[in-house]
Design an enzyme around this catalytic site. Structure first.
Site: not given
Length: 661
Positions: A104, A434, A528, A619
């Site tokens: 270091h 989606e 639907i 969703r």
């Protein structure tokens, strides 16, 4: 003793050479590929390894299980880290029975962390050094094996101190490495109460603030001088870099930033003055201070600043492909309300944007993205932000025309993405809710939810998968090529100009437009599978405000982010949407112009969409990222959105009827 080494920079080369000189058997070296954005003044660890016949690798993640297993197979006795930039995990540290050691660049426990060389100069220290210590799971916190102090001279700058530290490291390692080999090290624990920590520095940290004392600014110049990026200021809008300076206390006090002299170039500070011995303009060459003053057009009494005082403001140029669409035309309206934006748009029609065509900040060309590729490439190169909004996004088309969906939604958009990479332009890409498919999470999260789709014979998923693959391509370009991007995922945005009734007549529209057509024509509303599917409906004004904030991108908070834009409080089934729409329709002032309501009719999805369709039960978005990155939450309740959307379409029908009695 067999060693595996992790190394980079000059210190890496110094450490490797010291190991070879001490008789260590180096089984492998791990390093980093050179960053093209850095000034590579330092030695190459990879080149040294190759010249010494030592295997060398530069993995992206050395802590990956595959690399851990490779290192395990090497059976190292000891590990060494010389300025390697990544922390080594416990699994690697535990592979070496003799332990792991790190070099270091400070006298620990002071200046733990990044860039200690620069920080000691910034802070005006008179001494620093190098430390070899055991590695533990806390950075720079292990027992000290050996230290070598280095005096910091008044004339030392970053490069001269760097060379001193390399020489000190050689001396330290010449003592410590044989002791490790012989097992005779004299180690001592660090006093953690005395620890100080410093962080990574960036070029922006070189900004000269003339309100600070001259000695502080002189220390900054020393800390970031060539080959580091340099300290900088502004004369008007012109940036300049200071490579070498000296403190002056022999001039009268003046307002900080005042040019006291141009030959030599001296600038007043809060306490004393800073003489700029050498520097350069942003695109110029290294020169003495007096010549720099001439190049910048400075005169005695002028005032310079830490920030550009005069900046010619240029509007952000936004390219919207699909500008006539639902999102495109609403976004155009919002952008034109702000004088900071100039819009270039392309689409195959202009009915929705006709109200903007006379605006001087709106430039429209009628065309097809699959034909006008040269126009698109030219405007990607010309613009600052690109939004490719062209897509087939109506569910019936996923099964009716799956190949056309793929060709337009995937292939044409991939060309645009690649042009954004080619010209280094920011892309804001419309992903979709989606992509989550049949995810079972209660709330769909951008960073953790699985993306679940159905079997190959369910062609409705071609849209979802095309979008998902583009999301992954964009992410990869961002990770590997530095593409600036934001992916946004709309959740059922609704409002005026969503599709049109002619599209609804052939079934190529979103749900609410189809339902409105049924009411206008007096045909039954088809539900639907009973309309049980739940969605979260979002007002277009809420969605556009979020998208506008993504374009604004304050503090770069949207870079590399995926952001859901939806209203989780507006969750309703399709049947509930239809019932709400019917109630709004029945009380609308134009209700008596339309036929009686023909009722609801339940139909199977295969009868409506054809074979290959598969629906999603729910969703619902998580909007955690939108809140964090955009300071945004949706405000409009669903019923208000439904009323506005219905009113727009009913008045559109009224206008048509008035013109065609």
């Amino acid at each position: 003793m067999k060693a595996v080494v992790f190394a980079y920079h000059d210190m890496g080369c110094t450490g490797i050479q010291a190991l070879l000189d001490a008789g260590y058997d180096i089984a492998a070296i791990f390093t980093h590929p050179d960053n093209p954005g850095e000034n590579h003044f330092f030695g190459s660890v990879a080149r040294l390894a190759a010249e010494q016949g030592i295997p060398v690798w530069a993995p992206e993640d050395v802590n990956h299980p595959l690399w851990i297993e490779r290192i395990r197979e090497m059976k190292p006795d000891v590990l060494f880290s010389f300025y390697y930039r990544n922390l080594l995990g416990d699994e690697i540290l535990n592979l070496a029975p003799k332990g792991a050691f790190n070099l270091h660049g400070s006298l620990l426990p002071k200046y733990r962390g990044r860039a200690p060389l620069n920080w000691v100069l910034v802070n005006g220290e008179s001494e620093t050094g190098v430390t070899l210590h055991r590695m533990v799971n806390r950075a720079d916190a292990g027992d000290i094996v050996a230290q070598q102090a280095v005096a910091i001279g008044a004339d030392d700058a970053a490069l001269t101190l760097h060379r001193k530290l390399c020489a000190a490291a050689t001396e330290l390692l010449s003592r410590a490495l044989p002791a490790i080999l012989a097992g005779t090290t004299d180690e001592r624990p660090q006093d953690h109460s005395q620890a100080t920590y410093v962080g990574r520095r960036t070029p922006e940290d070189g900004r000269l603030d003339w309100e600070l004392p001259a000695q502080t600014l002189h220390n900054l110049v020393r800390a970031v001088s060539d080959p580091w990026p340099g300290a900088f200021g502004y004369a008007g809008a012109n940036k300049f870099i200071v490579w070498k300076s000296r403190v002056r206390h022999d001039l009268p006090a003046a307002k900080p930033g005042t040019v006291l002299s141009i030959a030599p170039l001296i600038v007043a500070c809060q306490d004393g003055a800073l003489e700029i011995v050498t520097g350069q303009t942003e695109r110029g060459v290294y020169m003495q201070g007096a010549q720099l003053a001439q190049a910048l057009g400075l005169v005695s009494g002028a005032v310079i600043s830490s920030k550009p005082v005069v900046a010619i403001k240029r509007r952000t140029r936004v390219l919207i492909l699909g500008v006539n669409g639902f999102i495109g035309n609403h976004l155009t309206e919002r952008l034109l309300q702000d004088d900071n934006y100039e819009i270039y748009g392309l689409d195959i029609g202009s009915d929705a944007i006709s109200r903007f065509l006379d605006c001087p900040r709106f430039h429209f060309v009628e065309g097809d993205i699959s034909i006008h590729s040269e126009w698109i490439e030219y405007h990607i190169k010309k613009c600052d932000v690109v939004l490719p909004l062209v897509a087939i996004a109506t569910p019936i088309e996923y099964t009716r025309n799956p190949l056309r969906v793929f060709e337009l939604d995937f292939e044409e958009n991939l060309k645009i993405i690649r042009d954004c990479v080619k010209y280094n332009k920011r892309i804001i890409f419309p992903s979709t809710s989606e992509v989550y498919g049949m995810c079972t999470d209660k709330n769909f999260d951008e960073d953790s939810s699985n993306l679940v789709v159905g079997p190959i014979n369910k062609q409705r998923w071609i849209y979802s998968v095309s979008k998902q693959l583009l999301d992954r391509v964009i992410w990869a370009y961002g990770d590997k090529n530095g593409l600036k991007f934001t992916l946004f995922r709309p959740f059922n945005w609704m409002g005026p100009r969503l599709d049109n009734l002619n599209a609804a007549r052939i079934g190529s529209s979103r749900a609410i437009t189809q339902l409105i057509l049924n009411l206008v024509e007096g045909s039954p509303i088809k539900l639907i599978e009973g309309g049980k599917q739940k969605r979260c409906f979002t007002d277009i004004s809420d969605g556009i405000e979020a998208l506008f904030r993504i374009i604004e991108n304050k503090d770069g908070r949207c870079d590399g982010q995926i952001i859901n834009i939806g209203n989780p409080d507006n969750e309703a089934s399709i049947k509930e949407l239809a019932e709400m729409l019917l109630a709004c329709f029945e009380r609308h002032p134009l209700r008596d112009r339309f036929p009686p309501f023909a009722g609801f009719r339940e139909v199977e999805s295969s009868d409506y969409y054809g074979k290959g369709y598969q629906d999603v039960e729910h969703r619902k978005p998580s909007i955690r990222n939108a809140k964090r990155c955009l300071n945004w939450e949706p405000k409009v309740e669903m019923e208000e959105t439904v009323e506005h959307t219905l009113d727009f379409f009913l008045r559109t029908v009224e206008l048509v009827d008035d013109k065609n009695p």
